[in-house]
Design an enzyme around this catalytic site. Structure first.
Site, PDB file in Angstrom:
ATOM      1  CG  ASN A   3      57.620 -77.309  14.664  1.00 47.42           C
ATOM      2  OD1 ASN A   3      56.901 -76.493  14.091  1.00 47.42           O
ATOM      3  ND2 ASN A   3      57.433 -77.666  15.934  1.00 47.42           N
ATOM      4  NE  ARG A 172      56.367 -36.479  38.395  1.00 47.17           N
ATOM      5  CZ  ARG A 172      56.832 -35.957  37.265  1.00 47.17           C
ATOM      6  NH1 ARG A 172      57.448 -36.718  36.385  1.00 47.17           N
ATOM      7  NH2 ARG A 172      56.680 -34.675  36.996  1.00 47.17           N
ATOM      8  CD  GLU A 226      57.389 -49.178  27.222  1.00 49.24           C
ATOM      9  OE1 GLU A 226      57.563 -49.932  26.226  1.00 49.24           O
ATOM     10  OE2 GLU A 226      57.449 -47.934  27.141  1.00 49.24           O
ATOM     11  CG  PHE A 252      53.815 -46.770  28.370  1.00 47.93           C
ATOM     12  CD1 PHE A 252      53.008 -46.487  27.282  1.00 47.93           C
ATOM     13  CD2 PHE A 252      54.812 -45.861  28.699  1.00 47.93           C
ATOM     14  CE1 PHE A 252      53.177 -45.326  26.541  1.00 47.93           C
ATOM     15  CE2 PHE A 252      54.985 -44.693  27.964  1.00 47.93           C
ATOM     16  CZ  PHE A 252      54.169 -44.421  26.882  1.00 47.93           C
ATOM     17  CB  THR A 253      49.951 -51.286  32.645  1.00 46.86           C
ATOM     18  OG1 THR A 253      48.771 -50.533  32.316  1.00 46.86           O
ATOM     19  CG2 THR A 253      50.627 -50.671  33.844  1.00 46.86           C
ATOM     20  CE1 TYR A 255      52.600 -50.839  23.476  1.00 47.22           C
ATOM     21  CE2 TYR A 255      53.472 -49.217  25.013  1.00 47.22           C
ATOM     22  CZ  TYR A 255      52.897 -49.527  23.792  1.00 47.22           C
ATOM     23  OH  TYR A 255      52.641 -48.529  22.891  1.00 47.22           O
ATOM     24  CG  HIS A 276      53.305 -39.448  34.096  1.00 54.19           C
ATOM     25  ND1 HIS A 276      54.418 -39.643  34.866  1.00 54.19           N
ATOM     26  CD2 HIS A 276      53.564 -38.350  33.341  1.00 54.19           C
ATOM     27  CE1 HIS A 276      55.327 -38.712  34.585  1.00 54.19           C
ATOM     28  NE2 HIS A 276      54.829 -37.912  33.682  1.00 54.19           N
ATOM     29  NE  ARG A 335      53.353 -34.190  33.927  1.00 50.75           N
ATOM     30  CZ  ARG A 335      52.901 -33.486  32.903  1.00 50.75           C
ATOM     31  NH1 ARG A 335      51.633 -33.579  32.542  1.00 50.75           N
ATOM     32  NH2 ARG A 335      53.693 -32.683  32.238  1.00 50.75           N
TER      33      ARG A 335
END
Length: 479
Positions: A3, A172, A226, A252-253, A255, A276, A335
């Protein structure tokens, strides 16, 4: 629908995107309409339903507050209550009964009354069709029912790999082996990585890629997205039956917080796998080294935090994530290689399922003089320090999941962390936030109160005081 209005003013103040062209560039089928025209909306939906081979976006240009004499098309229609007079004037403009409150027009009631019969017949036809299918193919019908119910082998631990005591394994790497076994045992499991599968160890080649022309594949390729990955996992979980996971580096959490939060808020089973998990990333430097992230994950209500202390704990972390069918889980994996505990000397790794447990104690059956608590790779530091406190009644507690531990009975929690024992040392490669509940005001915490650095992880641990000697010194100071 759009709108062209925002709270501060018209969107052209800060926004000039050509949205139809952007989505055309994504190879979407784009339909632009007058969003206030019901006939155009109906036609667009039919066109979208008939479009095959690509997604469709319908962009409807609308007028906010349409019908309001004073507020139509203005920012105040977005942010302000209309008030009694303006509501009445708007109803008049729209030929709506001025005195009506929560009015459902008769034509709407008639429409749904007629549709109810039609939909009831469709449901009855479907139920009969499935009943016939079940009679003809009972095994396949049961498989379908089990799939929707997310049933899995009663003893998942029996199908997972066992890791040799003393062998150094990154969690990992252990996670990759565990996931391969789970793919074979839990057909609902599907997922992948935001372009980091070789590092997060979440690519299971035997099960192929889910892609155009191969919809039986179970490895998803999210690309470097991510946030999108987190949202897609949540979307898959909403559908039911499937258990989605997505993986990337733990830092990267940042993101992904909105989709993780939304998944937890929705009470859906999504699994986020982050590797990591600490400053032991080393040479990647401070931009890639999470220090506050464990605490921020624990701060999201309902999220099951899982930071296993060795490879066998990683197996049970995965089991916990699979078994909690209405909760969101976050696995945090190393890691670097870390030692595998000798379970003939230490308690079984199945204690992970309760969130926390007594890993080892020097004088079983007696009240400890001091308790050393660790998570993840730092659990080894607590264990090694305990071995050096000769002659003392020392207990080492593994606390991989605060969420699961807090879900246990008070009796169990007190059996692991007796309230009378206030001399406690906790060690974790992250900030202190929240640890006071377990260290008590009399205890000490060894962690990271600043950003990481670029160096081999062994040096970083030494420089930052994350060592067996530091834990031992802290314990001695309390004793």
């Amino acid at each position: 629908m759009t709108n062209s209005v925002s709270i501060e003013g018209l969107t052209k103040l800060s926004y000039s995107d050509d949205v139809p062209s952007r989505f055309a560039g994504y190879h979407w089928h784009v339909i632009s309409i007058n969003g206030n025209d019901q006939s155009q909306i109906d036609a667009a939906l039919k066109e979208a339903g008939a479009t095959k081979g690509q997604p469709t976006i319908i962009i409807g240009k609308t007028i906010i507050g349409k019908g309001s004499p004073k507020l139509q098309g203005t920012p105040k229609a977005h942010s302000d209550a209309f008030g009694t007079e303006e509501v009445a004037a708007t109803k008049t403009n729209l030929n709506w009964p001025v005195d009506s409150q929560f009015l459902v027009p008769e034509r709407v009631k008639t429409f749904f009354a007629e549709k109810q019969k039609e939909w009831a017949k469709l449901e009855a036809d479907w139920n009969k069709k499935f009943a016939d299918y079940k009679a003809k193919y009972p095994d396949k019908a049961q498989m379908w029912a089990d799939f929707l119910a997310k049933k899995h082998p009663a003893d998942l631990a029996s199908v997972l790999p066992k890791f040799e005591a003393g062998k150094a394994v990154a969690t990992r790497n252990a996670g990759g082996e565990i996931l391969k076994a789970l793919f074979g045992a839990v057909p609902n499991l599907i997922g992948g990585s935001a372009d980091l599968a070789p590092s997060t160890k979440t690519w299971i080649k035997e099960f192929g890629s889910f892609e155009k022309g191969n919809y039986g594949g179970r490895n998803l390729h999210f690309g470097i997205r991510e946030h999108g990955m987190g949202a897609i996992c949540a979307g898959i979980a909403y559908y039911g039956g499937l258990i989605p996971f997505g993986s990337t580096f733990f830092v990267f959490t940042d993101y992904m917080r909105p989709p993780i939060r939304l998944a937890s808020l929705s009470g859906i089973q999504t699994i986020y796998v982050f590797t990591h998990d600490s400053i032991c990333v080393g040479e990647d430097g401070p931009t890639h080294e999470p220090v506050e992230h464990v605490s921020t994950i624990r701060a999201i209500p309902g999220v099951i935090d899982l930071r296993p202390g060795d490879a066998n704990e990683a197996s049970y972390a995965w089991i916990a994530a699979i078994e909690h069918t209405h909760e969101t889980s976050v696995l945090m994996l190393t890691r670097q290689n870390i030692p595998t505990f000798d379970r003939t000397k230490c308690a079984a790794a199945s204690g992970v399922l309760k969130g926390g447990y007594t890993l080892w104690e020097s004088k079983p059956g007696s009240t400890p003089e001091i308790i050393l608590i660790g998570t993840g790779s730092e659990l080894q530091l607590a264990y090694d320090a305990a071995q050096k406190l000769e002659g003392k009644a020392v207990r080492v507690v593994s606390l991989p999941s605060w969420h699961l531990f807090e879900a246990q009975t008070q009796e169990y929690r007190d059996s692991v962390l007796p309230p009378s024992v206030t001399k406690r040392v906790a060690v974790e490669a992250g900030i202190r936030l929240g640890w006071e509940r377990y260290t008590t005001t009399s205890g000490k915490f060894i962690g990271v109160n600043k950003f990481g650095a670029s160096a081999p992880y062994e040096r970083i641990l030494k420089e930052y005081g994350l060592t067996t000697e530091a834990v031992l010194e802290a314990a001695k100071s309390l004793l």
